[in-house]
Design an enzyme around this catalytic site. Sequence first.
Site, short mmCIF file in Angstrom:
data_model
loop_
_atom_site.label_atom_id
_atom_site.label_comp_id
_atom_site.label_asym_id
_atom_site.label_seq_id
_atom_site.Cartn_x
_atom_site.Cartn_y
_atom_site.Cartn_z
N LYS A 1 0.81 -1.21 0.00
CA LYS A 1 0.00 0.00 0.00
C LYS A 1 0.85 1.27 0.00
O LYS A 1 0.44 2.29 -0.55
CB LYS A 1 -1.01 0.00 1.15
N ARG B 1 -5.00 3.08 11.88
CA ARG B 1 -4.66 1.67 12.09
C ARG B 1 -5.50 1.06 13.20
O ARG B 1 -5.37 -0.12 13.48
CB ARG B 1 -3.19 1.56 12.48
N ARG C 1 12.23 -7.00 1.56
CA ARG C 1 12.10 -5.55 1.54
C ARG C 1 13.38 -4.86 2.00
O ARG C 1 14.05 -5.33 2.91
CB ARG C 1 10.96 -5.16 2.48
N ARG D 1 14.76 -3.09 7.46
CA ARG D 1 14.34 -2.36 8.67
C ARG D 1 14.09 -3.33 9.82
O ARG D 1 13.64 -4.45 9.59
CB ARG D 1 13.03 -1.60 8.39
N ARG E 1 3.62 -8.03 13.64
CA ARG E 1 2.89 -6.97 12.94
C ARG E 1 1.63 -7.52 12.28
O ARG E 1 0.60 -6.86 12.25
CB ARG E 1 3.79 -6.30 11.89
P1 AMP Z 1 4.56 1.58 8.43
O1 AMP Z 1 5.73 2.23 7.79
O2 AMP Z 1 3.23 2.25 8.07
O3 AMP Z 1 4.50 0.10 8.21
O4 AMP Z 1 4.71 1.82 10.01
C1 AMP Z 1 5.81 1.30 10.73
C2 AMP Z 1 5.48 1.26 12.22
O5 AMP Z 1 5.16 2.59 12.69
C3 AMP Z 1 4.27 0.42 12.60
O6 AMP Z 1 4.59 -0.95 12.73
C4 AMP Z 1 3.87 1.06 13.91
O7 AMP Z 1 4.73 0.65 14.97
C5 AMP Z 1 4.13 2.53 13.66
N1 AMP Z 1 2.93 3.20 13.10
C6 AMP Z 1 2.79 3.77 11.86
N2 AMP Z 1 1.57 4.29 11.70
C7 AMP Z 1 0.90 4.05 12.85
C8 AMP Z 1 -0.44 4.31 13.31
N3 AMP Z 1 -1.34 4.93 12.52
N4 AMP Z 1 -0.76 3.92 14.57
C9 AMP Z 1 0.13 3.32 15.37
N5 AMP Z 1 1.38 3.01 15.01
C10 AMP Z 1 1.76 3.36 13.76
#
Ligand code: AMP
Length: 214
Positions: A13, A88, A127, A160, A171
């Site tokens: 996404k 989320r 990734r 990462r 996750r």
């Molecule tokens: P992403 O890059 O969107 O996969 O986000 C990486 C990490 O950031 C996630 O696994 C969460 O720990 C944190 N994170 C990102 N967006 C949110 C959100 N809307 N609510 C809570 N944690 C978030």
Amino acid sequence: MKIIMLGAPGAGKGTQAIMIAEKYGIPHVSTGDIFRANIKNGTELGREAKKYMDQGLLVPDELTVKILLDRVAKEDCQKGYVLDGFPRTIPQAEVLDKALTEMEDAIDVAVNVDVPDENIIRRMSGRRACLSCGATYHIEHVPPKTEGICDHCGQPLVLRDDDKPETVKNRLKVYHDQTQPLIDYYAGKGILRTVDGTRSMNDVFAAIVEILEK
Ligand code: AMP
């Protein structure tokens, strides 16, 4: 046009959100990127967020909601945006709806990029990310021009911490428990559209464009 991207971590996404943002000239707003930028800059928010991110857990709503609402209040978001990684949780979605309703505004469409867990686990181990500019790659599907180096800024690419296998399993669990209910939430509002995310990046994008231009 205000768009929400839904889907499991690793569903693609983020890549689609960037392509949408480019095509329609609207900002790509990723809470994950905002947290990573804060970690890189050594801010208090970054230190706090990292504790959760490294374990594959969600950053608490109190921290997340404020940074998102501040971001979408900026001038460049007035004509629209594509949200990637927010909301989320149902409470996050409710806060966003309330803030938009107060401005007599609303989300136009929530695009669900649907990919089964088995595919996700396979994808995420490949990734690679640039911690400097936030670009993401995949060793098979979206390789950088030079192995291990970011096309955009020339910095080294890394796996990462939150893409490591143990963290990915966490996750996915967190996704099913806390984020998947948003699919019903937006379906209930009549704005959910689902695309098959197992297809190629360009096919998924074409399906999304068709939805957005209907
Ligand atoms: P992403 O890059 O969107 O996969 O986000 C990486 C990490 O950031 C996630 O696994 C969460 O720990 C944190 N994170 C990102 N967006 C949110 C959100 N809307 N609510 C809570 N944690 C978030």
